[in-house]
Design a protein around this motif. Sequence first.
Motif, PDB file in Angstrom:
ATOM      1  N   MET B   1      28.517  46.075   8.359  1.00 16.13           N
ATOM      2  CA  MET B   1      27.378  45.283   7.931  1.00 16.13           C
ATOM      3  C   MET B   1      27.711  44.248   8.158  1.00 16.13           C
ATOM      4  N   LYS B   2      26.230  43.823   9.436  1.00 15.40           N
ATOM      5  CA  LYS B   2      26.707  42.499   9.123  1.00 15.40           C
ATOM      6  C   LYS B   2      25.206  41.907   8.015  1.00 15.40           C
ATOM      7  N   ILE B   3      25.253  40.473   7.646  1.00 15.86           N
ATOM      8  CA  ILE B   3      23.799  39.980   7.253  1.00 15.86           C
ATOM      9  C   ILE B   3      24.036  38.359   7.865  1.00 15.86           C
ATOM     10  N   LEU B   4      22.216  38.375   8.345  1.00 20.42           N
ATOM     11  CA  LEU B   4      22.168  37.204   8.366  1.00 20.42           C
ATOM     12  C   LEU B   4      21.346  36.037   7.285  1.00 20.42           C
ATOM     13  N   VAL B   5      21.443  35.224   6.420  1.00 24.97           N
ATOM     14  CA  VAL B   5      20.993  34.293   5.420  1.00 24.97           C
ATOM     15  C   VAL B   5      20.283  33.241   6.633  1.00 24.97           C
ATOM     16  N   SER B   6      18.968  33.157   6.163  1.00 26.06           N
ATOM     17  CA  SER B   6      18.434  31.782   6.422  1.00 26.06           C
ATOM     18  C   SER B   6      18.441  30.574   5.225  1.00 26.06           C
ATOM     19  N   VAL B   7      18.508  29.861   5.424  1.00 30.61           N
ATOM     20  CA  VAL B   7      18.065  28.548   4.607  1.00 30.61           C
ATOM     21  C   VAL B   7      17.835  27.519   5.583  1.00 30.61           C
ATOM     22  N   LYS B   8      16.604  27.197   4.218  1.00 28.40           N
ATOM     23  CA  LYS B   8      16.142  25.808   4.179  1.00 28.40           C
ATOM     24  C   LYS B   8      16.155  24.738   3.925  1.00 28.40           C
ATOM     25  N   ARG B   9      16.377  22.616   3.893  1.00 27.73           N
ATOM     26  CA  ARG B   9      16.470  21.854   3.565  1.00 27.73           C
ATOM     27  C   ARG B   9      15.738  21.218   2.868  1.00 27.73           C
ATOM     28  N   VAL B  10      15.018  21.252   1.989  1.00 27.13           N
ATOM     29  CA  VAL B  10      13.303  20.635   1.496  1.00 27.13           C
ATOM     30  C   VAL B  10      14.044  19.744   0.430  1.00 27.13           C
ATOM     31  N   ILE B  11      13.519  19.419  -0.218  1.00 24.89           N
ATOM     32  CA  ILE B  11      13.246  17.982  -1.329  1.00 24.89           C
ATOM     33  C   ILE B  11      13.627  19.391  -2.759  1.00 24.89           C
ATOM     34  N   ASP B  12      14.259  18.163  -3.262  1.00 21.11           N
ATOM     35  CA  ASP B  12      15.077  18.991  -4.376  1.00 21.11           C
ATOM     36  C   ASP B  12      14.102  19.176  -5.510  1.00 21.11           C
ATOM     37  N   TYR B  13      14.709  20.241  -6.219  1.00 21.74           N
ATOM     38  CA  TYR B  13      13.520  20.681  -7.257  1.00 21.74           C
ATOM     39  C   TYR B  13      12.819  20.102  -8.355  1.00 21.74           C
ATOM     40  N   ASN B  14      13.396  19.383  -8.558  1.00 20.13           N
ATOM     41  CA  ASN B  14      13.700  18.302 -10.044  1.00 20.13           C
ATOM     42  C   ASN B  14      12.520  17.162  -9.781  1.00 20.13           C
TER      43      ASN B  14
END
Lengths: 309, 250
Positions: B1-14
């Motif tokens: 099984m192949k999984i695609l994961v998306s990621v986003k670069r955002v301002i750090d939550y702190n």
Amino acid sequence: MSVLIIAEHDNKSLKPATLNTVTAATQIDADVHVLVVGFECQTVVEQASQVAGVTKVLVADNAAYEHQLAENVSKLVVEVSSDYEHILAPATTTGKNTLPRVAALLNVAQLSDVIKVEAADTFVRPIYAGNAIATVKTTDAVKVLTIRTTGFDAAASTGGNAERQVLSQVIASDRSRFLKEQLAESDRPELTAASVIISGGRGMGNGENFKLLEGVADKLGAAIGASRAAVDAGFVPNDLQVGQTGKTVAPDLYIAVGISGAIQHLAGMKDSKVIVAINKDEDAPIFQVADYGLVADLFDAVPELEKSL
Amino acid sequence: MKILVSVKRVIDYNVKVRVKSDHTAVDLTNVKMSMNPFCEIAVEEAIRLKEKGVASEVVVVSVGSKSCQETLRTAMALGADRAIQVETEDGLDSLSVAKLIAKVAQDEAADLVIMGKQAIDSDNNQTGQMVAALLDYPQATFASEVAIENGEAQVTREIDGGLQTLAITLPAVVTTDLRLNEPRFASLPNIMKAKKKPLDVKTPADLGVEVGSNVSIVSVTPPPQRAGGIKVGSVAELVDKLKNEAKVVS
Ligand SMILES: Cc1cc2nc3c(=O)[nH]c(=O)nc-3n(C[C@H](O)[C@H](O)[C@H](O)COP(=O)(O)OP(=O)(O)OC[C@H]3O[C@@H](n4cnc5c(N)ncnc54)[C@H](O)[C@@H]3O)c2cc1C
């Protein structure tokens, strides 16, 4: 052109979040229709047709819609969408689950958590956990919006007399099946509709200690809430979480007990009318938003508060 | 099984967010950026499925300018096998991002797409649902538990009233909630190894996707500030204030 609202309900009763959404809709256009998608949801239909400002109730009542699965509801909404320039739902987990699907199928944007209607094409919404407020304008043919209930007063639940229209389409995906549900049962007011809320954080120490808050909640007719830390630690279930990624509340009185006041928590409660904080750390950031701050050990202060109410 | 994961670069939550003085946007100059916390949870879930032998490959995708390659490298340091950057300007709207991710999912023939339920910058909570709609896949949003069996994902979802469990047929989209797992930290050797893992760059044109939006920003302003409150000295004083000054308790 009329506005369509997807009703929030559990097949038994219309949820108050729908009423706030009706108010948002009436600020866009006077002709407000409500779509009730469910199963054996006749009482919901009755309630929806009595809401002041609602002119028409569309009903899709079928076993396929019992759990309002997004796959089915979104396609049904798209089938009736040609009559509308605006499609709204409350920004609840149900609305957030379904409306982006509707928007994508219509090839338009979806605007989340609208707190203000500036014009029929211009809306205000918080971003960055409410640390910035964006005003956005859209030229999409259909505007698809979720409405943050704290931004709008509730429409009157009676006074209306809407006509009804039955939708006979049955859309049933065989690729999504409901298995089970564990719903919290409580005699207390619903968190998002309560006028008083008392919330506990990590400082409560354990789940048993939340009983201290119940004593105060009983006297004030309050709902009980929690921070993420309290939910993560297993003190209380997830449906109590207030914050950026939990529920947004704006009661008349919010009492934060043993909560430090992280921005993610503040995002969900800083529009409360009066905020009280009880915390033993006088530098806790929660005091920066509190109208009344009490620096004290909660294990002394909360029982005393219960006694003096 | 192949999984695609998306990621986003955002301002750090702190980071404490500041609005630009000309009220056009949030000020991101010299601000710490990180992987969106919900995307970290998505990456972690995919890696765990691979460690359990359920998944054979984890591909990670990010849509944005060159700087999001850093986020893709982080995901590979955590355990993703390879990465795809779809090179665009930053801040594309959810529908455009969803179209790009949907196309990548299709091209990769991913059986499962795992995405964060929302990004903590735009707070939209839409992209996963849109990807599912565009591909006509079933979806399970706000997941706090995922089990894969017989071509199905059984997913427990955090909903307003409590928890709901659905069974969805793969291929499908799952979006993560906070309590799905606790993401690991990348070890130094894995950070080094990630530098050698493959990272493809594609453009929307390569994917045959048109991007754009009919939504424009009129203004971005700071939220109204609460007037400062007071400290009370005792519970008795607190109750007195609530009754007689704020009049919220009778
Ligand atoms: C992506 C993301 C999303 C998030 N979403 C949310 C969200 O929706 N809601 C949310 O709440 N958080 C959210 N968080 C978490 C948030 O950042 C904080 O970690 C969390 O709110 C802290 O909870 P707390 O205040 O209960 O715990 P802590 O920060 O640990 O604070 C506990 C407080 O209790 C006080 N205390 C301890 N003992 C006592 C005592 N005996 N008497 C009085 N006071 C006492 C302490 O002084 C302290 O101030 C999110 C985080 C991330 C990264």
